[in-house]
Scaffold this active site. Structure first.
Site, mmCIF file in Angstrom:
data_model
loop_
_atom_site.group_PDB
_atom_site.id
_atom_site.type_symbol
_atom_site.label_atom_id
_atom_site.label_comp_id
_atom_site.label_asym_id
_atom_site.label_seq_id
_atom_site.Cartn_x
_atom_site.Cartn_y
_atom_site.Cartn_z
ATOM 1 N N CYS A 420 0.834 -1.213 0.000
ATOM 2 C CA CYS A 420 0.000 0.000 0.000
ATOM 3 C C CYS A 420 0.863 1.255 0.000
ATOM 4 C CB CYS A 420 -0.942 0.007 1.213
ATOM 5 S SG CYS A 420 -2.134 -1.334 1.194
ATOM 6 N N ASN A 421 1.955 1.220 -0.746
ATOM 7 C CA ASN A 421 2.845 2.382 -0.844
ATOM 8 C C ASN A 421 3.420 2.414 -2.252
ATOM 9 O OD1 ASN A 421 4.821 4.400 -0.618
ATOM 10 N ND2 ASN A 421 5.277 3.849 1.498
#
Length: 846
Positions: A420-421
């Site tokens: 999630c980055n």
């Protein structure tokens, strides 16, 4: 195990670790406490603490005793149980602020469902200002190395006409300048700058001094703008293992998640808001408990004066909040505080980095590409996170999905993907914006297992440590990498060892009385001899490297069907037949039933290997399913599809491979039989006869849509005995003389792959290139290869787990670990179509 690996394992010892890092553990009985408090992970190497850390058993025990002996009521009431809840929750608020070295006079704790909800709250309540003739618009700025939940705030700001400004870390100080027009400016336009205290991707710790510097407009982008700057410091990753002092670094907004700190409770976070900032926040929605007064028949609403009450819509999750109290108790009892946790976890991460970054294949190629901005020399700049991809001896990237599957064989739990980055993932892996879009077109989405697109990595592997992590976790992980991925002999890059400022190789050698092959300089590495680069590759190739003459080829026989297996109950043992009817969903009654646990979740051999000890048989004359297992009386289940099942056979919803399916419960007798054998609450369910589940695999290639039973992806799975024979030889080649070769004979391997159809092909893996073929009078279409996971490590006779054949298959296939092909039958001309062992196969190449 070869000599070099033995030397490496002797080198990677606890004594050597202690020689370079003295801050290990928290008390003399650290190991005993860990074994007592975390007994459930015995045999498991858990390395995903950045995702969710683990809770000690005493935390849950103390919490249970608390809520068992006290009556906690809704805090919005005023009765004694409600007051107890209110007072306990306020005590927890105080402890949270105390933990971050601040007070209720300076900060307010607003409870949320997690750090993401806290970020959403800021996005929706921050006083964003659109541009006017007199004032500039608000700016929403964020570091590109931010979690998705921070970047996602722009969904709110963009709708308000606020243009987001992504900032690279290198720009913050490089572009710092105080523009003349901002000096003395009286503009009060509010701007927000968001950055993580610690990257959840690489573990990099960003300077906390930026909080005051941005607020004072001394750094870019604040120094270029008129107005007032506020700082959101995302502490969700940082706070799990590091102390945060809000007296020294008074960020305006600080989102946190408690399961990352304590492991329990989940689904609870908080937003810490500086009281000086709180008056600016605006809120449109109001729910229960947030209003001082309102009218139902008139647009009249007055918010409560208390900030936390104003922003905590409805009844807070008060029982979860009470658990936080016990989380703090456990944390301080076991560790003594965050300073000690930081040193303990950093030491483990640093030691792992040192070895992983210096490991090389026998030809000198490094085994890992590590994604880090530091050399792990300082716990104030680096958190206990190590992010990397592994590479083979030719410098080719090994997909993270393959690493994850093999890690599961060793009971090592890691995290893979982009975490999630996307910003950090793009930066470290060199993925352009266009490539992200192209990867989506190629079918890759966040969270899937498509790890390579055109040979380039789409994500990576992350290991992360928590306060209860041990040196054994480090050692297990490093041994796993050496055993599975390093081409022997193991080499260590001394230059890299020197770069991380630990000990020289000579000190390591003197500690162990050992020597290792070493690449001393970069120049020597550039000039290394590549002649042995293939020495550790699988030497058993197709046909063992022997040439095949045209005459020999002409004497080869056509492939034939040698075995037919059906699996009436999903993940249970195979039922072998010589002739079997084909139905609309595939082999008649194949995967018509499955076993679910007490929560209705499908059980498979990865979760419950003993399923393979249950032997189903289909008796067509009596129209029954027979279940047999050692020590159990046989169980007979009717095959009849009843339009109106009895009340005991309730209709239920289940999921198979992500698809929701309608099923019918098979009753209490079957449930009791399974529960007794598997020693956990279980039920037997079958697919409802009137439910249609359409196949999704292969549709993008024009494959005709087909209906499925409870199989994962396709109607049939086929494997080739020639492929099995080749794999079996490679397993023997990889084994040491002390290993038990007989465990991996051909028939035993055949059972591991749980195929419906087994053929005797002309050569190994020729089936990979087939597009269509005919068995008897039935036409089949190949729709793709079958990706393999650790489930093939379950011995189908005993239920025990082994690392083979996945290790050898992974080494041979290089890339996606596949074995066998998925099939669908094309339209059945004969309603009585039957498959028979011994039938010849006519194949068409793709």
């Amino acid at each position: 195990m070869d000599k070099e690996s033995i030397q490496f394992n002797q080198l990677c010892t606890f004594e050597n670790f202690c020689a370079i890092w003295s801050h290990y553990g928290y008390m003399n009985d650290f190991v005993d406490v860990i074994e007592q408090e975390f007994s459930r992970i015995k045999g498991i190497t858990y390395l995903d603490h950045a995702g969710a850390t683990l809770y000690p058993e005493s935390l849950v025990r103390e919490y249970y005793q608390d809520i068992s002996r006290n009556v906690y009521g809704n805090p919005h009431s005023h009765n004694p149980s409600s007051r107890l809840t209110h007072d306990t929750v306020e005590r927890v608020r105080y402890r949270i602020l105390q933990h971050f070295n601040t007070t209720p006079d300076e900060y307010t704790v607003i409870f949320t469902s997690g750090s993401t909800a806290a970020l959403k709250l800021v996005a929706e309540s921050f006083p964003w200002r659109p541009p006017t003739a007199a004032e500039p618009a608000s700016q929403f700025c964020y570091l590109t190395d931010n979690h998705t939940s921070v970047v996602g705030m722009r969904g709110v700001t963009s709708a308000l006409g606020i243009v987001p400004l992504p900032v690279f870390f290198e720009e913050i100080e490089a572009r710092a300048k105080c523009a003349a027009q901002t000096e003395g400016s009286s503009s009060q336009t509010p701007h927000l700058f968001c950055y993580p205290a610690q990257s959840n991707f690489s573990g990099r710790k960003y300077p906390l001094r930026y909080v005051k510097a941005i607020q004072a407009k001394q750094l870019y982008p604040a120094c270029d703008s008129r107005g007032r700057w506020f700082v959101l410091l995302d502490a969700a990753s940082f706070a799990s293992c590091s102390p945060l002092d809000l007296q020294e670094y008074p960020a305006d907004f600080v989102p946190i998640s408690f399961y990352k700190i304590f492991g329990f409770p989940t689904g609870l976070g908080a937003l810490l808001v500086r009281n000086d900032t709180a008056a600016l926040l605006r809120k449109a929605y109001f729910g229960g408990g947030t209003a001082a007064a309102y009218l139902a028949g008139e647009n009249y609403y007055v918010p409560t004066a208390n900030l936390s009450d104003r922003f905590e819509d409805g009844t807070i999750s008060f029982l979860d909040i009470i658990a936080v109290n016990h989380g703090f108790d456990a944390l301080h009892t076991f560790t003594g505080g965050m300073d000690k946790i930081q040193l303990h976890t950093f030491g483990l991460a640093c030691y792992t980095y040192m070895f992983l970054s210096s490991l090389c294949h026998g030809n000198g190629q490094p085994i890992a590409q590590i994604y880090s901005d530091s050399e792990f020399e300082n716990p104030s700049k680096q958190g206990p996170i190590l992010n990397f991809n592994l590479m083979d001896s030719h410098g080719q990237m090994i997909g993270y999905s393959q690493v994850d599957k093999l890690a599961s064989l060793f009971n090592i739990h890691v995290r893979t993907g982009c975490f999630c980055n996307t910003g950090a993932c793009q930066h470290f892996l060199g993925i352009t914006n266009e490539e992200v879009k192209n990867n989506l077109q190629a079918g890759h989405v966040c969270g899937d297992n498509i790890d390579l697109v055109d040979g380039r990595a789409t994500g990576s592997v992350r290991v992360s440590f928590g306060y209860m992590s041990t040196f054994q976790d480090c050692q297990n992980f490093l041994k796993f990498v050496v055993d599975c991925f390093v081409e022997k002999p193991v080499k260590v890059d001394r230059v890299k060892l020197d770069q991380v400022k630990l000990n020289t190789l000579s000190k390591w050698s003197s500690l162990c009385g050992l020597t290792l092959s070493v690449n001393k300089t970069p120049e020597q590495m550039e000039n290394r001899d590549h002649s042995s680069s293939d020495s550790a590759d699988l030497v058993v190739k197709e046909n063992e490297g022997k040439s095949i003459t045209k005459e020999a080829k002409s004497h080869r026989k056509d492939p034939t069907l040698t075995n037919i297996y059906i699996y009436p109950v999903k993940s249970c043992a195979a039922f072998e037949v010589t002739n079997w009817p084909v139905g609309p969903l595939g082999l008649l009654h194949d995967r018509g039933w499955m076993v679910v646990n007490g929560n209705g979740v499908c059980l498979n051999q990865k979760r419950e290997p003993r399923l393979c000890l249950i032997h189903p048989q289909i008796c067509l004359p009596s129209n029954t399913l027979l279940l047999q297992a050692s020590g159990m009386d046989a169980l007979c289940v009717s095959l009849e599809n009843v339009d109106e099942p009895p009340k005991s056979h309730r209709v239920c919803q289940s999921k198979v491979c992500g698809d929701r399916v309608t099923t019918v419960d098979c009753g209490e007798e079957a449930a009791s039989w399974l529960s007794d054998f598997l020693e956990q609450p279980c039920r037997l369910i079958r697919q409802s006869h009137d439910f249609i589940r359409n196949m999704k695999k292969g549709l993008e290639k024009g494959v005709m849509s087909s209906s499925l039973s409870l199989v994962n992806e396709a109607q049939y799975l086929m494997i080739n005995r020639a492929s099995v024979d080749l794999l079996q030889r490679n397993i023997i080649h990889r084994q040491e003389p002390t290993d038990d070769h007989c465990l991996f004979d051909t028939q035993q391997l055949v059972s591991r792959f749980r195929a419906n159809l087994v053929i005797s092909g002309r050569k190994p893996f020729e089936e990979d290139d087939w597009s269509h073929f005919i068995i008897g009078n039935i036409h089949f279409q190949v729709i793709g290869r079958c990706g393999r996971c650790q489930m093939i490590g379950v011995d189908q006779v005993t239920g025990t787990k082994t690392k083979e054949p996945l290790l050898s298959l992974s080494a041979y296939r290089k890339g996606k670990v596949t074995f066998g092909v998925y099939l669908v039958h094309q339209s059945l001309e004969d309603s009585n179509a039957t498959l028979s062992v011994g039938s010849s196969i006519m194949a068409e190449m793709s």
